[in-house]
Design a protein around this motif. Structure first.
Motif, PDB file in Angstrom:
ATOM      1  N   THR A  22     -42.889 -10.859  10.229  1.00 29.41           N
ATOM      2  CA  THR A  22     -41.675 -11.454  10.769  1.00 29.41           C
ATOM      3  C   THR A  22     -40.481 -10.975   9.952  1.00 29.41           C
ATOM      4  O   THR A  22     -40.641 -10.293   8.940  1.00 29.41           O
ATOM      5  CB  THR A  22     -41.730 -12.995  10.731  1.00 29.41           C
ATOM      6  N   ASP A  23     -39.275 -11.346  10.400  1.00 30.04           N
ATOM      7  CA  ASP A  23     -38.072 -10.917   9.678  1.00 30.04           C
ATOM      8  C   ASP A  23     -37.655 -11.927   8.613  1.00 30.04           C
ATOM      9  O   ASP A  23     -36.593 -11.787   8.009  1.00 30.04           O
ATOM     10  CB  ASP A  23     -36.919 -10.687  10.654  1.00 30.04           C
ATOM     11  N   ARG A  24     -38.471 -12.924   8.359  1.00 31.98           N
ATOM     12  CA  ARG A  24     -38.148 -13.939   7.360  1.00 31.98           C
ATOM     13  C   ARG A  24     -38.753 -13.566   6.011  1.00 31.98           C
ATOM     14  O   ARG A  24     -39.807 -12.929   5.934  1.00 31.98           O
ATOM     15  CB  ARG A  24     -38.683 -15.312   7.796  1.00 31.98           C
ATOM     16  N   THR A  25     -38.087 -13.992   4.941  1.00 30.93           N
ATOM     17  CA  THR A  25     -38.572 -13.785   3.573  1.00 30.93           C
ATOM     18  C   THR A  25     -38.641 -15.126   2.874  1.00 30.93           C
ATOM     19  O   THR A  25     -37.676 -15.889   2.877  1.00 30.93           O
ATOM     20  CB  THR A  25     -37.634 -12.850   2.791  1.00 30.93           C
ATOM     21  N   LEU A  26     -39.789 -15.414   2.261  1.00 36.44           N
ATOM     22  CA  LEU A  26     -39.943 -16.619   1.450  1.00 36.44           C
ATOM     23  C   LEU A  26     -39.942 -16.222  -0.017  1.00 36.44           C
ATOM     24  O   LEU A  26     -40.777 -15.429  -0.467  1.00 36.44           O
ATOM     25  CB  LEU A  26     -41.245 -17.345   1.789  1.00 36.44           C
ATOM     26  N   LEU A  27     -38.987 -16.770  -0.763  1.00 32.67           N
ATOM     27  CA  LEU A  27     -38.911 -16.611  -2.211  1.00 32.67           C
ATOM     28  C   LEU A  27     -39.575 -17.833  -2.833  1.00 32.67           C
ATOM     29  O   LEU A  27     -39.089 -18.952  -2.685  1.00 32.67           O
ATOM     30  CB  LEU A  27     -37.451 -16.515  -2.650  1.00 32.67           C
ATOM     31  N   ALA A  28     -40.711 -17.637  -3.506  1.00 30.22           N
ATOM     32  CA  ALA A  28     -41.481 -18.745  -4.067  1.00 30.22           C
ATOM     33  C   ALA A  28     -41.319 -18.765  -5.581  1.00 30.22           C
ATOM     34  O   ALA A  28     -41.587 -17.763  -6.258  1.00 30.22           O
ATOM     35  CB  ALA A  28     -42.953 -18.613  -3.696  1.00 30.22           C
ATOM     36  N   ILE A  29     -40.901 -19.911  -6.118  1.00 29.06           N
ATOM     37  CA  ILE A  29     -40.574 -20.040  -7.537  1.00 29.06           C
ATOM     38  C   ILE A  29     -41.588 -20.966  -8.210  1.00 29.06           C
ATOM     39  O   ILE A  29     -41.756 -22.120  -7.813  1.00 29.06           O
ATOM     40  CB  ILE A  29     -39.144 -20.595  -7.718  1.00 29.06           C
ATOM     41  N   HIS A  30     -42.251 -20.441  -9.223  1.00 30.42           N
ATOM     42  CA  HIS A  30     -43.319 -21.184  -9.893  1.00 30.42           C
ATOM     43  C   HIS A  30     -42.784 -22.233 -10.843  1.00 30.42           C
ATOM     44  O   HIS A  30     -41.601 -22.258 -11.209  1.00 30.42           O
ATOM     45  CB  HIS A  30     -44.228 -20.209 -10.650  1.00 30.42           C
ATOM     46  N   GLY A  31     -43.684 -23.098 -11.279  1.00 28.55           N
ATOM     47  CA  GLY A  31     -43.345 -24.139 -12.242  1.00 28.55           C
ATOM     48  C   GLY A  31     -43.780 -23.766 -13.643  1.00 28.55           C
ATOM     49  O   GLY A  31     -43.967 -22.619 -13.987  1.00 28.55           O
ATOM     50  N   GLY A  32     -43.948 -24.762 -14.455  1.00 27.55           N
ATOM     51  CA  GLY A  32     -44.362 -24.571 -15.850  1.00 27.55           C
ATOM     52  C   GLY A  32     -43.378 -25.231 -16.825  1.00 27.55           C
ATOM     53  O   GLY A  32     -43.593 -26.332 -17.283  1.00 27.55           O
ATOM     54  N   PRO A  33     -42.326 -24.487 -17.224  1.00 24.12           N
ATOM     55  CA  PRO A  33     -41.998 -23.134 -16.793  1.00 24.12           C
ATOM     56  C   PRO A  33     -42.783 -22.025 -17.501  1.00 24.12           C
ATOM     57  O   PRO A  33     -42.667 -20.866 -17.111  1.00 24.12           O
ATOM     58  CB  PRO A  33     -40.513 -23.022 -17.130  1.00 24.12           C
ATOM     59  N   PRO A  54     -41.597 -14.042  -7.916  1.00 21.87           N
ATOM     60  CA  PRO A  54     -41.224 -13.553  -9.253  1.00 21.87           C
ATOM     61  C   PRO A  54     -41.805 -14.421 -10.358  1.00 21.87           C
ATOM     62  O   PRO A  54     -42.116 -15.598 -10.165  1.00 21.87           O
ATOM     63  CB  PRO A  54     -39.697 -13.670  -9.230  1.00 21.87           C
ATOM     64  N   ASP A  55     -41.976 -13.802 -11.529  1.00 17.93           N
ATOM     65  CA  ASP A  55     -42.177 -14.563 -12.762  1.00 17.93           C
ATOM     66  C   ASP A  55     -40.785 -14.815 -13.341  1.00 17.93           C
ATOM     67  O   ASP A  55     -40.004 -13.868 -13.506  1.00 17.93           O
ATOM     68  CB  ASP A  55     -43.010 -13.766 -13.769  1.00 17.93           C
ATOM     69  N   LEU A  56     -40.453 -16.062 -13.633  1.00 21.37           N
ATOM     70  CA  LEU A  56     -39.170 -16.361 -14.240  1.00 21.37           C
ATOM     71  C   LEU A  56     -39.018 -15.616 -15.573  1.00 21.37           C
ATOM     72  O   LEU A  56     -40.007 -15.229 -16.199  1.00 21.37           O
ATOM     73  CB  LEU A  56     -39.027 -17.865 -14.470  1.00 21.37           C
ATOM     74  N   ARG A  57     -37.778 -15.426 -15.988  1.00 23.30           N
ATOM     75  CA  ARG A  57     -37.531 -14.770 -17.279  1.00 23.30           C
ATOM     76  C   ARG A  57     -38.353 -15.443 -18.379  1.00 23.30           C
ATOM     77  O   ARG A  57     -38.430 -16.682 -18.463  1.00 23.30           O
ATOM     78  CB  ARG A  57     -36.053 -14.777 -17.635  1.00 23.30           C
ATOM     79  N   GLY A  58     -38.974 -14.619 -19.203  1.00 17.35           N
ATOM     80  CA  GLY A  58     -39.790 -15.156 -20.282  1.00 17.35           C
ATOM     81  C   GLY A  58     -41.183 -15.576 -19.880  1.00 17.35           C
ATOM     82  O   GLY A  58     -41.973 -15.995 -20.728  1.00 17.35           O
ATOM     83  N   CYS A  59     -41.504 -15.464 -18.597  1.00 17.88           N
ATOM     84  CA  CYS A  59     -42.800 -15.919 -18.091  1.00 17.88           C
ATOM     85  C   CYS A  59     -43.619 -14.746 -17.571  1.00 17.88           C
ATOM     86  O   CYS A  59     -43.064 -13.763 -17.070  1.00 17.88           O
ATOM     87  CB  CYS A  59     -42.609 -16.932 -16.964  1.00 17.88           C
ATOM     88  N   GLY A  60     -44.945 -14.873 -17.667  1.00 12.15           N
ATOM     89  CA  GLY A  60     -45.815 -13.859 -17.101  1.00 12.15           C
ATOM     90  C   GLY A  60     -45.472 -12.471 -17.611  1.00 12.15           C
ATOM     91  O   GLY A  60     -45.387 -12.221 -18.808  1.00 12.15           O
ATOM     92  N   ASP A  78     -31.086 -13.839 -12.176  1.00 17.22           N
ATOM     93  CA  ASP A  78     -32.325 -13.103 -11.959  1.00 17.22           C
ATOM     94  C   ASP A  78     -32.768 -13.180 -10.500  1.00 17.22           C
ATOM     95  O   ASP A  78     -33.206 -12.182  -9.917  1.00 17.22           O
ATOM     96  CB  ASP A  78     -33.439 -13.658 -12.850  1.00 17.22           C
ATOM     97  N   LEU A  79     -32.662 -14.364  -9.908  1.00 15.45           N
ATOM     98  CA  LEU A  79     -33.105 -14.534  -8.523  1.00 15.45           C
ATOM     99  C   LEU A  79     -32.218 -13.747  -7.565  1.00 15.45           C
ATOM    100  O   LEU A  79     -32.706 -13.184  -6.574  1.00 15.45           O
ATOM    101  CB  LEU A  79     -33.128 -16.018  -8.159  1.00 15.45           C
ATOM    102  N   VAL A  80     -30.933 -13.690  -7.860  1.00 14.84           N
ATOM    103  CA  VAL A  80     -30.033 -12.861  -7.047  1.00 14.84           C
ATOM    104  C   VAL A  80     -30.461 -11.399  -7.140  1.00 14.84           C
ATOM    105  O   VAL A  80     -30.507 -10.678  -6.123  1.00 14.84           O
ATOM    106  CB  VAL A  80     -28.568 -13.032  -7.494  1.00 14.84           C
ATOM    107  N   GLN A 104     -33.627 -25.796  -6.117  1.00 13.02           N
ATOM    108  CA  GLN A 104     -32.481 -26.622  -5.721  1.00 13.02           C
ATOM    109  C   GLN A 104     -31.186 -26.075  -6.314  1.00 13.02           C
ATOM    110  O   GLN A 104     -30.163 -25.994  -5.636  1.00 13.02           O
ATOM    111  CB  GLN A 104     -32.686 -28.058  -6.196  1.00 13.02           C
ATOM    112  N   ARG A 105     -31.233 -25.731  -7.573  1.00 13.80           N
ATOM    113  CA  ARG A 105     -30.037 -25.202  -8.229  1.00 13.80           C
ATOM    114  C   ARG A 105     -29.595 -23.904  -7.562  1.00 13.80           C
ATOM    115  O   ARG A 105     -28.391 -23.669  -7.380  1.00 13.80           O
ATOM    116  CB  ARG A 105     -30.323 -24.967  -9.714  1.00 13.80           C
ATOM    117  N   PHE A 106     -30.559 -23.071  -7.193  1.00 14.74           N
ATOM    118  CA  PHE A 106     -30.218 -21.812  -6.538  1.00 14.74           C
ATOM    119  C   PHE A 106     -29.550 -22.073  -5.187  1.00 14.74           C
ATOM    120  O   PHE A 106     -28.560 -21.417  -4.842  1.00 14.74           O
ATOM    121  CB  PHE A 106     -31.465 -20.954  -6.358  1.00 14.74           C
TER     122      PHE A 106
END
Length: 277
Positions: A22-33, A54-60, A78-80, A104-106
């Protein structure tokens, strides 16, 4: 099938991704952090849309930065960069646990880049101190939970890992799902980059003041996807959030904090229905 890419910049951001039909994109953000994205792959990998994890900065496998740069504003940049790298103007954004607050912040700070928001196993409202008062089962489970921070033989990274394994009983409620979840944890690349500023009292929360009111003003479609037995973010916060965000809907599964592990089919169905609306 997932492919992997390092998004250039400071720091480099690792992204596992797969194309969709499909033409949709899901950006999935993990916890932890201090986890990586991998524990969220299943069942999201079964979606039809393009998936960016993505792995957040400093993660993975993402790059490390100085301690003072583990700040939500840096995560937003980073997400941008991730969306720009993949040529995505607007994405559906899902965040789990700590990642739910990042998502939410994004949405609040970059509304032009967000088509819809899924808050999974997290909360928009702050968790009050008495949120779990009277829940005897939770008290008993947490009382039995080993505390790796009392051990002097473990590195900070090993403590984060040990804590994840110690919390299995609190996070996964369906006994049949536990063996598979343990295998997932074995694959997670744990770090301790956020732990250090947290212990120093300098880690800034990604939760923004009056987030519910600010999200409501955006008019975004919002899904609150929650486990009824979540022992980290109480299900009792779902209804008050719905009252504050008119375009929000909720799906509550008979599951714990790792609701995508407890009920993968119900989780996937809820996400698919929301994205198709």
């Amino acid at each position: 099938m997932f492919r992997e890419r390092m998004v250039p910049g400071e720091p480099e951001i690792f992204v596992a991704w797969q194309e969709g039909t499909t033409d949709r994109t899901l950006l999935a953000i993990h916890g932890g952090p201090d986890w990586d994205h991998s524990y969220l792959r299943d069942p999201l990998e079964r979606l039809d849309c393009r998936l960016l994890m993505p792995d957040l900065r400093g993660c993975g496998r993402s790059g490390r930065v100085p301690e003072e740069e583990y700040h939500p504003d840096g995560m937003m940049r980073d997400l941008v960069r991730v969306l720009d790298e993949f040529g995505v103007e607007r994405a559906d954004v899902l965040g789990h646990s700590y990642g739910g607050m990042v998502a939410q912040r994004f949405a609040i700070t970059h509304p032009s880049r967000v088509r819809s928001l899924i808050v999974s196993g997290s909360s928009v409202l702050p968790v009050p101190p008495d949120a779990f008062a009277g829940w005897t089962e939770r008290d008993e489970i947490l009382a039995r939970q080993e505390n790796p921070w009392q051990r002097e033989d473990l590195t900070p990274e090993e403590c984060v890992r040990a804590e994840a394994f110690a919390a299995v009983a609190a996070n996964v409620r369906r006994a049949e799902a536990v063996p598979g979840y343990l295998r997932r944890l074995e694959e997670v690349r744990f770090s301790a980059q956020y732990l250090r500023p947290y212990l120093a009292g300098t880690l800034v929360t990604p939760r923004l003041p009056d987030a519910a009111q600010r999200i409501a003003k955006l008019g975004l479609p919002v899904l609150l996807l929650h486990g009824r037995q979540d022992m980290t973010f109480p299900v009792s916060l779902v209804e008050p959030t719905l009252e504050l965000i008119p375009r929000a809907r909720a799906v509550v599964l008979e599951a714990g904090h790792m609701l995508h592990v407890d009920d993968p089919d119900g989780y996937l169905a809820a996400v698919r229905e929301f994205l198709a609306a």
